[in-house]
Scaffold this active site. Sequence first.
Site, PDB file in Angstrom:
ATOM      1  N   LYS A 201     -20.052   7.926  -4.934  1.00 13.52           N
ATOM      2  CA  LYS A 201     -21.360   8.559  -4.691  1.00 13.52           C
ATOM      3  C   LYS A 201     -22.011   8.992  -6.000  1.00 13.52           C
ATOM      4  CE  LYS A 201     -19.436  11.544  -1.936  1.00 13.52           C
ATOM      5  NZ  LYS A 201     -18.074  10.979  -1.845  1.00 13.52           N
ATOM      6  N   GLU A 419      15.844   1.847   7.872  1.00 10.99           N
ATOM      7  CA  GLU A 419      14.727   1.032   7.376  1.00 10.99           C
ATOM      8  C   GLU A 419      14.751  -0.366   7.985  1.00 10.99           C
ATOM      9  OE1 GLU A 419      12.358   2.352   5.836  1.00 10.99           O
ATOM     10  OE2 GLU A 419      13.340   4.252   5.395  1.00 10.99           O
TER      11      GLU A 419
END
EC number: 3.4.24.-
Length: 615
Positions: A201, A419
């Site tokens: 921005k 995992e």
Amino acid sequence: MNEPNRNFFWIFFLILGIFWLQSVWFGSRTVQQIPYSQYESLVKQGDVQNLIVTENHIRGEFKQPQNGFKSFVTNRVEPELAKELSGAGVTYRREIENTFFRDLLSWVVPALIFVAVFLYFSRKFAEKGGMSGLMSVGKSGARLYAETGVKVSFGDVAGVEEAKAELYEVVQFLKSPQEFGRLGARMPKGILLVGPPGTGKTLLAKAVAGEAQVPFYSITGSEFVEMFVGVGAARVRDLFEQARKNAPCIIFIDELDALGKVRGVAGSFGGHDEKEQTLNQLLAELDGFDSRSGVVILAATNRPEVLDPALLRAGRFDRQVLVDRPDRTGREQILRVHLKKIKADEALNVEHLAHLTSGFTGADIANLINEAAMVATRRKAETVNEKDFVAAIERIVAGLEKKSRLLNEKEKAIVAHHEMGHAIMACLFPGVDKVQKISIIPRGLGALGYTMQRPTEDRYLMTRPELLDKICVLLGGRVAEELIFGEVSTGASDDLVRVTNIAEALVTRYGMSEVLGNIVFEQPTGNFLEVPGAGYRSRTYSEKSATEIDQEIRQIVAACALRTRESLAANLSILKKGAAQLLEKETLSEPEIELLMRDLVVKNAAPQRERDLSV
């Protein structure tokens, strides 16, 4: 301290020293200091006259000059002590402590401290925006960049093409305002840039000034409000006055939410009246602002929901430009802009990097490229290649490797199976993000291992089956631990938080519950930023509905857990084999994962409840 103040102090001390030397030097040349015993003898002989008696001293004149002196001075001694000493034939005198410097310091030092403090704060205020002294506290302090001072152009901004197109009109207006007035059109008085942090921005605002080649006033919303009442309003007036004198120009107010919050909100404390007064002055300036004056107001915020509605009405900030996270094409453009700043490998696949950086903002990508360059520097490479970028992404997403955090063999085995459970469930479902890497090397603050999944495309919608698949993937670690070890660990705590949030959202936000139907139980509060635990806390249902919601959430999680258990049990050999490879290598890459998962068995493609309903 500036030069005039320094000269003042030197002159002051010089004059003070001259008076002191005069009193000491000339006084000692004309008056003789005599002992008190000698004074008593002179009195008895009648050789003194014109006596002046004070509390501590006796001054007088000799009737006949003695030793060239006409006057004398002596220190007073208590009468009883003097009588006793005279009777003993002792020559005596009284010494009076010289308190001149002590008395001088008693008022000079506090005065100097006061002056020093005054000058210190005066200089601090003077340094702010090049102003001079406390009398300039009402100045805006906005940083002014001259026409050629802004080196940013639209060519330096990538990935936000829609926002650039909106702001290009501002550039055209500043360059040729008569073109817009030809058909009676006018430019918006204010343009508000809205978007998450790091999307560019501020860079866009600078690019507008750089393209238009006009002065650029930059200030943050927090700089308007100070400890002094009325300062904020004075700074607003001064800012707009400076802008009118230098028109055409751009005023950019960053972090507008610090200045423009909703007025009269309960719970606001210190400085509330001052902030409201400052906001009122800003509203008044915007009302009295002529859009044809050649001054354009840009502002940026990532919290538009807290802004006062009066600030956003037509005629003030009447145009809002969304500066959102870039899509894949936008990320590729941003990568190409930043890659010009480093020595990248010619074979680098920028399109693939854009896929890997899904969800990254422009600031994230700039940081990624810097991290990749640092990784390449550490390995003494000549160029930055794709492996450096992958390592940088892992560092940003998962955290720094903690190789010093040593796990025992049992913990390593638990983490490896955990995992691998995630990875198997992720590979079973085609709509789930692709697994790119599995590791049991601890990273970040608390992660003992991780399964890296990155989306292959930008997604803006998710279906109910896809959300249920995501829950199954998250439960894969906990269920794998239970299947292999017969017990569970604390390693799945974060997974369970995410599972609960998704299941709760299915029921209360998205109306995807099969029991409760198409009903939303939590109303959004309008928060623009995605803050965990915020944005959907407006409860509008009964205790009975709350009980049904809890039961439905438990049912969804239980059905997904059962589905996960059946899927992992059907692929138990792959689970054990993959965990063994992880324990040996610690990390598995994407090709190794694909080779391992070739023989996966797809089991129970839908949760238990959906299967029951389809019968």
